[in-house]
Design a protein around this motif. Structure first.
Motif, short mmCIF file in Angstrom:
data_model
loop_
_atom_site.label_atom_id
_atom_site.label_comp_id
_atom_site.label_asym_id
_atom_site.label_seq_id
_atom_site.Cartn_x
_atom_site.Cartn_y
_atom_site.Cartn_z
N ARG A 3 3.92 2.10 10.05
CA ARG A 3 2.70 2.86 9.74
C ARG A 3 2.85 3.78 8.54
O ARG A 3 1.92 3.91 7.76
CB ARG A 3 2.28 3.67 10.97
CG ARG A 3 1.81 2.74 12.08
CD ARG A 3 1.28 3.49 13.26
NE ARG A 3 1.12 2.57 14.38
CZ ARG A 3 0.92 2.98 15.62
NH1 ARG A 3 0.85 4.27 15.88
NH2 ARG A 3 0.78 2.11 16.58
N SER A 21 -3.89 8.27 10.93
CA SER A 21 -3.50 6.91 10.57
C SER A 21 -2.14 6.57 11.17
O SER A 21 -1.90 5.43 11.58
CB SER A 21 -3.48 6.78 9.05
OG SER A 21 -2.75 5.64 8.67
N LEU A 22 -1.24 7.57 11.24
CA LEU A 22 0.09 7.31 11.82
C LEU A 22 0.00 7.12 13.32
O LEU A 22 0.83 6.44 13.93
CB LEU A 22 1.03 8.49 11.50
CG LEU A 22 1.41 8.63 10.03
CD1 LEU A 22 2.26 9.88 9.81
CD2 LEU A 22 2.16 7.41 9.54
N ILE A 55 -4.08 11.34 7.40
CA ILE A 55 -2.73 10.75 7.37
C ILE A 55 -2.14 10.77 8.78
O ILE A 55 -1.61 9.77 9.27
CB ILE A 55 -1.83 11.53 6.38
CG1 ILE A 55 -2.26 11.22 4.94
CG2 ILE A 55 -0.37 11.16 6.58
CD1 ILE A 55 -1.54 12.03 3.90
N ARG A 80 2.51 1.88 5.23
CA ARG A 80 1.13 1.44 5.03
C ARG A 80 0.22 2.61 4.70
O ARG A 80 -0.66 2.53 3.84
CB ARG A 80 0.66 0.73 6.29
CG ARG A 80 -0.66 0.04 6.10
CD ARG A 80 -0.95 -0.93 7.21
NE ARG A 80 -2.28 -1.46 7.02
CZ ARG A 80 -2.65 -2.65 7.44
NH1 ARG A 80 -1.80 -3.43 8.07
NH2 ARG A 80 -3.88 -3.07 7.24
N THR A 81 0.45 3.73 5.38
CA THR A 81 -0.35 4.93 5.12
C THR A 81 -0.12 5.43 3.70
O THR A 81 -1.08 5.74 2.97
CB THR A 81 0.01 6.02 6.14
OG1 THR A 81 -0.23 5.51 7.44
CG2 THR A 81 -0.81 7.27 5.91
N LEU A 94 -7.81 5.29 3.26
CA LEU A 94 -7.17 5.44 4.58
C LEU A 94 -8.16 5.09 5.68
O LEU A 94 -7.83 4.36 6.62
CB LEU A 94 -6.70 6.88 4.77
CG LEU A 94 -5.24 7.18 4.52
CD1 LEU A 94 -4.96 8.63 4.83
CD2 LEU A 94 -4.36 6.29 5.37
N MET A 114 -7.91 2.00 8.29
CA MET A 114 -7.90 2.16 9.75
C MET A 114 -8.95 1.26 10.39
O MET A 114 -8.71 0.64 11.41
CB MET A 114 -8.13 3.62 10.12
CG MET A 114 -6.85 4.43 10.07
SD MET A 114 -7.09 6.07 10.75
CE MET A 114 -7.49 6.99 9.29
#
Lengths: 267, 363
Positions: B79, B41-42, B38, B82-83, B321, B325
């Motif tokens: 983000r 991904s951010l 997470i 979306r995450t 996730l 990405m």
């Protein structure tokens, strides 16, 4: 005790057209500690009778009474704490280990993790303790049957107590549970089941092998075309006439079986 | 003597405990992995951010502080939604996969493959295209949940049809199941296509979105609706873990063990359809998560649903996730549909599973 009263099962439409009678007016009494063998030719209705008693099939006429209460009033969970059923063959969808399969037998009691000693005893009783880490699907047919027996024994290994501290009765239903076993295991397993009955468990076994029934059962119920042909002490199996009728055997062959059964009963 | 044997207090099953340890370890690892992913991904994207910036923005989001500057805005409005979308949908799809496989008693019963997702997509597209005409009443009555609930109903309908077609006496016929899935996928795909052509040019473009799946369209309102439709069913699932375990031995045995099998199966099918439907309503069809994740976990920790279900939730979220990405960085600035990435990962796994089944059926 288990009482079956005027049990009938009809498949198909109730209007009568194309309906098939699987069981017709079956009456049966099974007391605690009794060993009853249900016999009969293929399609005589043995498995249907078992399915009715274990709650798998509920579309029947007549009544089945467990411990003074009609089966219809038992909840599935209550019934499962007192009654264990071993089907003929169980195939697993995903690969469980043997000890996990046996632990499932404790699911009705919710104590899978706290009854390991009991599960071990059940596995030893069914002679599968050495297989406990094996994958169930990789076992032979006979080994799988013994694992299922261990699961079923674990399910009712000790009697539940009700609020007054009275021990609740236990029932064990077996559907041709020795069909894939070698002779040595057939006899040792049935002997263990017999010892189980000695603790007051009512045992009903659908059986294929007449000689095994002759040397194991207290009483026999013989079905033919969905009706009771005979019901009584195991000595009935020495009656050639009865065997000839039950299995549509030629008389000489029936006499040979009767003689053989006599030998088994004396053994 | 059975009675005497109880009193023999044998050593506790050492294996049981070591297996339990392994399972606990796996859950913790998966949870840790998810948290790391997470955060990663951010951070990931065209605007480079530091860990401190990401954590600061997360804290701002939790405390509902006003947006402060560009980096804060990028994290909180681009983000983070979306995450979260990827986490929710991945978790829901993987759990739904584990559940349908348990109910159908078959490792190939993936909601995408057997047509549940495409049924949900058809219903969702119908609501979007017909919201001013035929289905106006539905949108008025259901409000913001109109889309996910419609998708749920579409998915549920397909599941029930498939169940009827593919199951005889509680035994699933794999070939019938998969072929019926193919047929239903074709049929619903065609109907979805016809519906999108009935709509304007803009809708034509979104056809791609529905068939390939993308996480690019989720904003906070969608996430709110989605979280209700996925988190509620997830809370509900642990109650069924034991039943699913018993169901491994067949429906008859589960009945003998005291479970109300028919009723529970309906609940489970509905729960799976709700999670798949909600995911499809927001992100289109993303396949294979429900297939790959439970399969992998069964290899690692066995099929015990008490562990399999939570582990599937964690690993499903992580997998989607990762796929997302890849989808947004690989050909950046282009945003690949994440469904394509999942298909590339999932296709080979599906093929190997299929071969395994063929071998099993012959042997």
């Amino acid at each position: 005790m288990l009482n079956v009263k005027h049990l009938s099962v009809n498949l198909g439409s109730s209007a009568g057209r194309s309906s098939k009678t699987l069981l017709n007016d079956i009456n049966l009494h099974l007391g605690y500690g009794e060993k009853l063998a249900v016999l009969g030719a293929n399609g005589a209705g043995k498995s249907t009778l078992l399915k009715c008693i274990c709650g798998e099939f509920s579309n029947y006429q007549g009544d089945i009474i467990l411990d003074h209460l009609s089966l219809k009033f038992w909840s599935g969970a209550e019934r499962a704490r007192q009654m264990a059923v071993m089907p003929q063959k169980v195939e697993l969808a995903f690969p469980f280990r043997v000890d996990q399969v046996v632990a499932l037998g404790r699911a009705p009691h919710g104590d899978e993790l706290h009854s390991t000693a009991l599960q071990r005893a059940a596995m030893q009783c069914a002679d599968v303790w050495h297989l406990r880490r094996r994958n169930y699907s990789g076992l032979s047919g006979g080994e799988q049957q013994r694992v299922q027996l261990a699961r079923v024994l674990a399910q009712i290994w000790r009697a539940e107590k009700n609020a007054d501290g009275r021990e609740l009765p236990r029932y064990l239903l077996l559907d041709e549970c020795t069909s894939a076993l070698d002779p040595a295991h057939q006899h040792s397993i049935m002997q263990r089941v017999g010892e189980f009955a000695g603790q007051g468990v009512a045992v009903l076994a659908v059986m294929h092998d007449i000689s095994l029934a002759a040397c194991w059962a207290d009483r026999v119920l013989i079905l033919r075309h969905g009706e009771v042909l005979a019901c009584g002490a195991v000595e009935l199996l020495a009656d050639a006439q009865l065997l000839a009728e039950a299995y549509a055997l030629d008389m000489p062959l029936a006499q040979r079986y009767a003689q053989q059964n006599m030998g088994w009963m004396q053994a | 003597m059975p009675g005497a044997a109880i009193r023999l207090q044998g050593p506790r099953l050492a294996l049981l405990q070591s297996a339990a340890l392994r399972q606990a370890l796996l859950i913790f690892t998966a949870a840790g992995l998810l948290v790391l992913l997470i955060l990663l991904s951010l951070r990931t994207g065209p605007v480079e951010l530091t860990n401190a910036q990401v954590l600061q923005s997360l804290w701002n989001a939790i405390t509902f502080a006003d947006i402060q500057g560009q980096s804060d805005w990028v994290v909180r409005e681009l983000r983070l939604p979306r995450t979260l979308l990827a986490v929710l949908i991945g978790a829901g799809l993987a759990a739904a996969g584990a559940v349908t496989q348990g109910v159908f008693r078959n490792p190939l019963a993936d909601p995408g493959l057997i047509g549940v997702a495409s049924g949900a997509a058809l219903a969702a597209v119908a609501v979007i295209v017909l919201k001013d005409s035929l289905l106006a009443f539905w949108v008025v009555v259901m409000g913001p949940l109109a889309l996910p609930i419609a998708a749920f109903l579409g998915g549920l309908a397909v599941t029930l049809v498939i169940y009827r077609l593919g199951t005889r006496n509680g035994q699933t016929q794999v070939a019938t199941l998969l072929l019926a899935g193919v047929a239903i996928n074709v049929l619903t795909g065609a109907l979805t296509g016809i519906l999108t052509y009935m709509a304007d040019d803009q809708a034509l473009r979104s056809m791609t979105f529905w068939s390939m799946g993308s996480l690019a369209h989720g904003r906070w309102p969608e996430i709110a609706a989605l979280s209700v439709c996925i988190i509620l069913p997830l809370c509900f699932l642990p109650r069924f873990a034991r039943l699913l375990n018993a169901l491994l031995l067949g429906e008859a045995v589960a009945t003998h063990l005291g479970y109300r099998v028919q009723q529970a199966k309906l609940w489970l099918i509905a729960v799976a359809a709700l999670m798949v439907g909600a995911g499809v309503a927001v992100a289109g069809m993303i396949g294979f998560i429900g297939l790959v994740v439970p399969h992998l976990l069964r290899l690692l920790i066995g099929p015990d649903h008490r562990v399999l279900l939570p582990a599937s939730v964690l690993l499903g979220a992580s997998l989607l996730l990762i796929a997302d990405m890849i989808a947004r960085t690989w050909l950046a600035p282009a945003d690949l549909p994440v469904g394509l990435v999942m298909a590339v990962i999932g296709g080979p796994v599906f093929l190997s599973l299929l071969l395994q089944q063929v071998k099993h059926n012959r042997g």
